[in-house]
Design an enzyme around this catalytic site. Structure first.
Site, short mmCIF file in Angstrom:
data_model
loop_
_atom_site.label_atom_id
_atom_site.label_comp_id
_atom_site.label_asym_id
_atom_site.label_seq_id
_atom_site.Cartn_x
_atom_site.Cartn_y
_atom_site.Cartn_z
N ASN A 1 -6.91 1.55 10.16
CA ASN A 1 -5.56 1.80 10.69
C ASN A 1 -5.67 1.74 12.20
O ASN A 1 -6.36 2.57 12.80
CB ASN A 1 -5.07 3.20 10.27
CG ASN A 1 -4.84 3.32 8.77
OD1 ASN A 1 -5.06 2.36 8.03
ND2 ASN A 1 -4.41 4.48 8.32
N TYR B 1 -3.78 1.31 16.02
CA TYR B 1 -2.55 1.32 16.83
C TYR B 1 -2.81 1.12 18.31
O TYR B 1 -2.01 0.51 19.00
CB TYR B 1 -1.79 2.65 16.63
CG TYR B 1 -1.23 2.78 15.24
CD1 TYR B 1 0.05 2.33 14.93
CD2 TYR B 1 -2.00 3.33 14.21
CE1 TYR B 1 0.55 2.42 13.64
CE2 TYR B 1 -1.51 3.42 12.92
CZ TYR B 1 -0.23 2.97 12.63
OH TYR B 1 0.26 3.06 11.36
N GLU C 1 -6.94 8.37 6.94
CA GLU C 1 -7.17 8.96 8.26
C GLU C 1 -7.64 10.42 8.21
O GLU C 1 -6.93 11.32 8.67
CB GLU C 1 -5.89 8.86 9.10
CG GLU C 1 -5.39 7.44 9.29
CD GLU C 1 -4.14 7.34 10.16
OE1 GLU C 1 -3.69 8.36 10.69
OE2 GLU C 1 -3.63 6.22 10.30
N GLU D 1 -3.16 -0.37 8.28
CA GLU D 1 -1.95 -0.01 9.04
C GLU D 1 -2.03 -0.62 10.42
O GLU D 1 -3.09 -0.59 11.06
CB GLU D 1 -1.83 1.51 9.23
CG GLU D 1 -1.47 2.28 8.00
CD GLU D 1 -1.28 3.78 8.30
OE1 GLU D 1 -0.96 4.15 9.45
OE2 GLU D 1 -1.48 4.56 7.35
N ARG E 1 0.85 -1.19 0.00
CA ARG E 1 0.00 0.00 0.00
C ARG E 1 0.89 1.24 0.00
O ARG E 1 1.74 1.39 0.88
CB ARG E 1 -0.89 -0.02 1.24
CG ARG E 1 -1.67 1.24 1.44
CD ARG E 1 -2.64 1.18 2.63
NE ARG E 1 -3.29 2.45 2.75
CZ ARG E 1 -3.19 3.27 3.80
NH1 ARG E 1 -2.50 2.91 4.87
NH2 ARG E 1 -3.80 4.43 3.79
O1 IFM Z 1 3.14 7.35 10.24
C1 IFM Z 1 1.77 7.36 10.48
C2 IFM Z 1 1.02 7.22 9.16
O2 IFM Z 1 1.37 8.20 8.27
C3 IFM Z 1 -0.46 7.30 9.41
N1 IFM Z 1 -0.89 6.43 10.46
C4 IFM Z 1 -0.14 6.41 11.69
C5 IFM Z 1 1.34 6.25 11.38
C6 IFM Z 1 2.15 6.24 12.70
O3 IFM Z 1 1.98 7.44 13.39
#
Ligand code: IFM
Length: 443
Positions: free
Chosen positions: A291, A293, A165, A350, A76
């Site tokens: 995405n 985290y 995002e 992500e 991607r």
């Molecule tokens: O690096 C970023 C990415 O550009 C978008 N999502 C989160 C990642 C980590 O902060």
């Protein structure tokens, strides 16, 4: 679901243009809003910029070889809008598109499926100077840009994401000022979010016009927010934050308009919403990219600890180099939220961790912490598939250590270490670990 993932599951890595390409003035590319933002003293750690980044613009063939070594089945990346339309009202810059044309061909030759994201935050400066995402003209300009990219790559690219995002662009770019364009204005945040969503809808139509059979989606950062205590003010604070990250985007995308409770709580006048906008935003979505985290514990900042009942949530003890809690269970939660939308395909577009990366063993970064982070999230993803989430692929953030926005190069998320002086690429232990996961089709 245990062990092996379904046949055909895609294992990938993700990157973005400004974070890796460099070559800031090459082949007619014009200045982006991030080029300008990096030059404002104090905005980016150590005064870093994306001028050179990972020099991927020149080293893309070497980078595809790295992907092949890992056995990636998908990659991607994002297209830089200022390479394609460097000047307002000017012609499409075919020299800028040539780069992506070669990249797509190279990926396909290597048996790697390209996933193209049209916007990962680096819009041209001329767009910003005309009002950026605060004005609706940007949504129309974005659709024109989408058409130009589609015209060149659409014969080979099947998977498209419009925006990456949008919450980050709206919130960090317009409310907290941590990202370009660096505004601190709560009204601008929600206006920008609306124009981003409108841009998504118009670009989706542009992508679909002409060639059928492609998959069009959007990559959202969805996160659960946990109330610090059962005090109604903490509960309300967490619900507001979570709503503004998740429901504020999902509801209009899935045809439900903006959530009434949030409209009432934010007091957003919504005067920028014109007739037909909500229908344009609610284009059919073939896929949603998640995405993911972390989760976060949220309390009402005005509430004193002594006035709170015993905490429901303590801040998780384990955090990454970003200070982000490691909470794989939240990934499952967000995947189940997406299952509830009825969307046919979900990708984890992500997921990854910034780690200190200070220990080396046998010539490679020994990043056991990153392997553990990834493994726990992949296991959670597997469980979600077993629960009926239509998850089709997983992309590690990220392939290469790169420009981490306001943290400059001081945070490393890569599977592959990049020496900042020589640009030498060295796969980390996590790269070999991921290669084995891919080979086994499961953790
Ligand atoms: O690096 C970023 C990415 O550009 C978008 N999502 C989160 C990642 C980590 O902060």
């Amino acid at each position: 679901m245990n062990g092996r993932f379904p046949d055909g599951f895609l294992w990938g890595a993700a990157t973005s243009s400004y974070q890796i390409e460099g070559a800031a003035a090459e082949d007619g590319r014009s200045e982006s809003v991030w080029d300008r933002f990096c030059r404002i003293p104090g905005k980016v750690l150590n005064g870093d910029t994306g001028d050179t980044a990972c020099d991927h613009y020149r080293r893309w063939e070497e980078d595809i070889r790295l992907m092949e070594e890992l056995g990636l089945s998908a990659y991607r990346f994002s297209v830089a809008w200022p390479r394609v339309l460097p000047e307002g009202g000017g012609p499409v810059n075919q020299a800028g598109l040539d780069f992506y044309d070669r990249l797509v061909d190279g990926l396909l030759e290597a048996g790697i499926e390209p996933f193209v994201t049209l916007y990962h935050w680096d819009h041209p400066l001329w767009i910003e100077e005309a009002g950026g995402w605060r004005v609706r003209e940007t949504a129309y300009a974005f659709a024109e840009y989408a058409s130009a990219v589609e015209a060149r790559l659409g014969d080979r690219v099947r998977h498209w994401m419009t925006l990456n995002e949008p919450w980050v662009t709206a919130h960090l770019g317009h409310r907290t000022g941590q990202h370009a364009p660096g505004l601190v204005d709560s009204g601008a945040e929600l206006d920008a979010a609306h124009h981003l969503l409108l841009g998504h809808g118009l670009a989706s139509m542009a992508l679909r016009a002409g060639r059928p059979g492609r998959e069009v989606g959007i990559a959202l950062n969805l996160e659960p927010r946990r109330p610090r205590s059962g005090h109604p003010r903490d509960v309300a604070a967490a619900a507001l934050e979570e709503g503004l990250m998740n429901g504020w985007f999902l509801d209009p995308l899935f045809g439900r308009g903006y959530p009434d409770d949030l409209l009432a709580r934010t007091g957003w006048p919504a005067s920028v919403v014109e007739d037909g906008d909500l229908a344009a935003i609610a284009q059919p979505l073939d896929a949603v990219g998640l995405n993911y985290y972390r989760t976060e514990v949220v309390g009402d900042p005005g509430l004193r600890d002594e006035d709170r009942p015993p905490p429901l949530q303590n801040d998780p003890a384990e955090v990454t180099e970003m200070g982000w809690p490691v909470t794989p269970s939240g990934l499952g939660e967000m995947l189940r939220l997406l299952r509830g939308t009825g969307v046919e395909a979900v990708y984890i577009t992500e997921n990854g961790a910034a780690c200190p990366d200070t220990a080396w063993k046998d010539g490679a970064v020994d990043d056991e912490d990153r392997c553990s982070y990834l493994e726990r999230h992949i296991i959670e993803a597997g469980k979600a598939i077993g629960e009926g989430v239509p998850l089709r692929g997983y992309f590690v953030w990220t392939l290469l250590d790169n420009f981490e926005w306001s943290f400059g190069y001081a945070r490393r998320f890569g599977l592959v270490h990049v020496d900042r002086t020589t640009q030498r690429r060295t796969p980390k232990a996590s790269a070999y670990w991921y290669r084995d996961v891919i080979a086994r089709n499961g953790p």
